[in-house]
Design a protein around this motif. Structure first.
Motif, PDB file in Angstrom:
ATOM      1  N   LEU A  90       0.833  -1.215   0.000  1.00 33.33           N
ATOM      2  CA  LEU A  90       0.000   0.000   0.000  1.00 33.33           C
ATOM      3  C   LEU A  90       0.865   1.261   0.000  1.00 33.33           C
ATOM      4  CD1 LEU A  90      -2.825  -1.004   2.531  1.00 33.33           C
ATOM      5  CD2 LEU A  90      -3.045  -0.712   0.040  1.00 33.33           C
ATOM      6  N   PHE A  91       1.944   1.258   0.769  1.00 28.90           N
ATOM      7  CA  PHE A  91       2.828   2.419   0.819  1.00 28.90           C
ATOM      8  C   PHE A  91       3.490   2.643  -0.534  1.00 28.90           C
ATOM      9  CE2 PHE A  91       6.903   4.489   1.916  1.00 28.90           C
ATOM     10  CZ  PHE A  91       6.394   5.641   2.509  1.00 28.90           C
ATOM     11  N   SER A  92       3.883   1.538  -1.173  1.00 27.58           N
ATOM     12  CA  SER A  92       4.501   1.650  -2.507  1.00 27.58           C
ATOM     13  C   SER A  92       3.491   2.212  -3.514  1.00 27.58           C
ATOM     14  CB  SER A  92       4.998   0.278  -2.969  1.00 27.58           C
ATOM     15  OG  SER A  92       5.503   0.342  -4.281  1.00 27.58           O
ATOM     16  N   THR A  93       2.248   1.735  -3.430  1.00 33.44           N
ATOM     17  CA  THR A  93       1.187   2.234  -4.320  1.00 33.44           C
ATOM     18  C   THR A  93       0.929   3.716  -4.061  1.00 33.44           C
ATOM     19  OG1 THR A  93       0.159   0.043  -4.374  1.00 33.44           O
ATOM     20  CG2 THR A  93      -1.212   1.899  -5.048  1.00 33.44           C
ATOM     21  N   LEU A  94       0.916   4.093  -2.792  1.00 34.30           N
ATOM     22  CA  LEU A  94       0.707   5.494  -2.421  1.00 34.30           C
ATOM     23  C   LEU A  94       1.838   6.372  -2.974  1.00 34.30           C
ATOM     24  CD1 LEU A  94      -0.799   7.712  -0.825  1.00 34.30           C
ATOM     25  CD2 LEU A  94       0.610   7.075   1.147  1.00 34.30           C
ATOM     26  N   GLN A  95       3.070   5.919  -2.851  1.00 34.12           N
ATOM     27  CA  GLN A  95       4.203   6.701  -3.376  1.00 34.12           C
ATOM     28  C   GLN A  95       4.110   6.858  -4.895  1.00 34.12           C
ATOM     29  OE1 GLN A  95       7.583   4.533  -1.745  1.00 34.12           O
ATOM     30  NE2 GLN A  95       8.000   6.230  -0.317  1.00 34.12           N
ATOM     31  N   GLU A  96       3.714   5.767  -5.569  1.00 37.23           N
ATOM     32  CA  GLU A  96       3.573   5.840  -7.031  1.00 37.23           C
ATOM     33  C   GLU A  96       2.469   6.841  -7.406  1.00 37.23           C
ATOM     34  OE1 GLU A  96       2.861   1.890  -8.509  1.00 37.23           O
ATOM     35  OE2 GLU A  96       4.821   1.177  -7.878  1.00 37.23           O
ATOM     36  N   ALA A  97       1.352   6.817  -6.664  1.00 45.29           N
ATOM     37  CA  ALA A  97       0.240   7.736  -6.935  1.00 45.29           C
ATOM     38  C   ALA A  97       0.675   9.182  -6.683  1.00 45.29           C
ATOM     39  CB  ALA A  97      -0.973   7.383  -6.086  1.00 45.29           C
ATOM     40  N   GLU A  98       1.362   9.435  -5.572  1.00 48.84           N
ATOM     41  CA  GLU A  98       1.830  10.782  -5.274  1.00 48.84           C
ATOM     42  C   GLU A  98       2.784  11.269  -6.357  1.00 48.84           C
ATOM     43  OE1 GLU A  98       3.595  10.510  -1.361  1.00 48.84           O
ATOM     44  OE2 GLU A  98       1.734  11.070  -0.369  1.00 48.84           O
ATOM     45  N   SER A  99       3.647  10.400  -6.799  1.00 48.97           N
ATOM     46  CA  SER A  99       4.616  10.774  -7.834  1.00 48.97           C
ATOM     47  C   SER A  99       3.910  11.079  -9.148  1.00 48.97           C
ATOM     48  CB  SER A  99       5.625   9.643  -8.034  1.00 48.97           C
ATOM     49  OG  SER A  99       6.495   9.926  -9.107  1.00 48.97           O
ATOM     50  N   CYS A 100       2.939  10.233  -9.474  1.00 51.83           N
ATOM     51  CA  CYS A 100       2.205  10.423 -10.735  1.00 51.83           C
ATOM     52  C   CYS A 100       1.414  11.735 -10.696  1.00 51.83           C
ATOM     53  CB  CYS A 100       1.279   9.245 -10.988  1.00 51.83           C
ATOM     54  SG  CYS A 100       0.340   9.343 -12.546  1.00 51.83           S
ATOM     55  N   VAL A 101       0.698  11.948  -9.599  1.00 51.24           N
ATOM     56  CA  VAL A 101      -0.121  13.166  -9.469  1.00 51.24           C
ATOM     57  C   VAL A 101       0.790  14.390  -9.387  1.00 51.24           C
ATOM     58  CG1 VAL A 101      -1.747  14.418  -7.978  1.00 51.24           C
ATOM     59  CG2 VAL A 101      -2.086  11.986  -8.452  1.00 51.24           C
ATOM     60  N   GLY A 102       1.916  14.243  -8.721  1.00 48.64           N
ATOM     61  CA  GLY A 102       2.855  15.362  -8.586  1.00 48.64           C
ATOM     62  C   GLY A 102       3.443  15.783  -9.919  1.00 48.64           C
ATOM     63  N   LYS A 103       3.601  14.851 -10.828  1.00 52.01           N
ATOM     64  CA  LYS A 103       4.175  15.151 -12.134  1.00 52.01           C
ATOM     65  C   LYS A 103       3.110  15.634 -13.140  1.00 52.01           C
ATOM     66  CE  LYS A 103       7.883  11.739 -11.742  1.00 52.01           C
ATOM     67  NZ  LYS A 103       8.415  10.488 -12.243  1.00 52.01           N
ATOM     68  N   ALA A 104       1.848  15.426 -12.803  1.00 52.81           N
ATOM     69  CA  ALA A 104       0.760  15.805 -13.726  1.00 52.81           C
ATOM     70  C   ALA A 104       0.670  17.333 -13.822  1.00 52.81           C
ATOM     71  CB  ALA A 104      -0.556  15.230 -13.249  1.00 52.81           C
ATOM     72  N   LEU A 105       0.455  17.820 -15.034  1.00 52.58           N
ATOM     73  CA  LEU A 105       0.340  19.258 -15.265  1.00 52.58           C
ATOM     74  C   LEU A 105      -1.118  19.660 -15.454  1.00 52.58           C
ATOM     75  CD1 LEU A 105       3.374  19.727 -17.677  1.00 52.58           C
ATOM     76  CD2 LEU A 105       3.284  20.173 -15.226  1.00 52.58           C
ATOM     77  N   THR A 106      -1.943  18.665 -15.779  1.00 47.27           N
ATOM     78  CA  THR A 106      -3.352  18.982 -15.984  1.00 47.27           C
ATOM     79  C   THR A 106      -4.200  18.021 -15.170  1.00 47.27           C
ATOM     80  OG1 THR A 106      -3.627  17.482 -17.840  1.00 47.27           O
ATOM     81  CG2 THR A 106      -2.912  19.748 -18.364  1.00 47.27           C
ATOM     82  N   LEU A 107      -5.492  18.385 -15.084  1.00 48.65           N
ATOM     83  CA  LEU A 107      -6.420  17.526 -14.342  1.00 48.65           C
ATOM     84  C   LEU A 107      -6.579  16.193 -15.055  1.00 48.65           C
ATOM     85  CD1 LEU A 107      -8.480  17.155 -12.071  1.00 48.65           C
ATOM     86  CD2 LEU A 107     -10.187  18.191 -13.539  1.00 48.65           C
ATOM     87  N   GLU A 108      -6.580  16.192 -16.331  1.00 45.57           N
ATOM     88  CA  GLU A 108      -6.709  14.947 -17.077  1.00 45.57           C
ATOM     89  C   GLU A 108      -5.522  14.013 -16.847  1.00 45.57           C
ATOM     90  OE1 GLU A 108      -7.134  18.008 -18.684  1.00 45.57           O
ATOM     91  OE2 GLU A 108      -9.291  17.853 -18.511  1.00 45.57           O
ATOM     92  N   GLU A 109      -4.314  14.585 -16.793  1.00 49.26           N
ATOM     93  CA  GLU A 109      -3.115  13.760 -16.528  1.00 49.26           C
ATOM     94  C   GLU A 109      -3.193  13.176 -15.121  1.00 49.26           C
ATOM     95  OE1 GLU A 109       0.267  16.285 -17.143  1.00 49.26           O
ATOM     96  OE2 GLU A 109       0.238  16.000 -19.299  1.00 49.26           O
ATOM     97  N   ALA A 110      -3.656  13.936 -14.137  1.00 46.32           N
ATOM     98  CA  ALA A 110      -3.783  13.457 -12.763  1.00 46.32           C
ATOM     99  C   ALA A 110      -4.837  12.347 -12.692  1.00 46.32           C
ATOM    100  CB  ALA A 110      -4.137  14.590 -11.818  1.00 46.32           C
ATOM    101  N   GLN A 111      -5.935  12.499 -13.424  1.00 44.39           N
ATOM    102  CA  GLN A 111      -6.987  11.472 -13.408  1.00 44.39           C
ATOM    103  C   GLN A 111      -6.535  10.222 -14.153  1.00 44.39           C
ATOM    104  OE1 GLN A 111     -10.339  13.650 -15.010  1.00 44.39           O
ATOM    105  NE2 GLN A 111     -11.084  14.149 -12.936  1.00 44.39           N
ATOM    106  N   ALA A 112      -5.572  10.348 -15.032  1.00 41.61           N
ATOM    107  CA  ALA A 112      -5.081   9.220 -15.799  1.00 41.61           C
ATOM    108  C   ALA A 112      -4.130   8.334 -14.962  1.00 41.61           C
ATOM    109  CB  ALA A 112      -4.375   9.689 -17.055  1.00 41.61           C
TER     110      ALA A 112
END
Length: 140
Positions: free
Chosen positions: A115-137
């Motif tokens: 779960l922690f690994s999944t959370l880190q991946e999600a934070e990293s993905c959302v942190g790198k997103a520039l748009t709402l669509e990229e974050a939702q993807a």
């Protein structure tokens, strides 16, 4: 008269000597017995007239033991064995619960790590997103 006294004395002495004279077969030795003495075979055990016979298996490694004395020791031994067995059952039960709790704890650690690994991946993905669509993807 002296001859009669000497003759009488010699006859008395020879009578006593001949009364106590006996022979034994080869390999046997003579013995003098007192009143109420018993003669037992060398392959048998002599016991007193008031001896009590016990059942089989009333002997321990130290020799013959009266059963009445042995009963109390056996009861104490049995009580100790029961207490030991009860304690061992308790110990085994606790050991099984500890093993189950340890296994459950290890599974929880592995799950939390995933779960922690999944959370880190999600934070990293959302942190790198520039748009709402990229974050939702981001998939998590």
């Amino acid at each position: 008269m002296q001859r009669i006294a000497v003759l009488l004395m010699v006859s008395v002495m020879s009578t006593g000597a001949s009364a106590q004279s006996f022979t034994c077969p080869i390999g046997k030795s003579p013995s003098c017995l007192d009143y109420s003495d018993k003669v037992c075979s060398s392959f048998a055990k002599c016991v007193a007239d008031d001896a009590v016979c016990f059942d089989s298996f009333t002997c321990n490694y130290k020799g013959f033991v009266c059963k009445s004395v042995l009963d109390e020791a056996v009861e104490q031994h049995d009580d100790i064995v029961k207490k030991y067995n009860s304690l061992m059952d308790d110990r085994n039960s606790i050991a099984q619960r500890l093993t189950a709790a340890t296994q459950e704890n290890n599974e929880n650690i592995e799950r939390n790590a995933r779960l922690f690994s999944t959370l880190q991946e999600a934070e990293s993905c959302v942190g790198k997103a520039l748009t709402l669509e990229e974050a939702q993807a981001c998939s998590f």
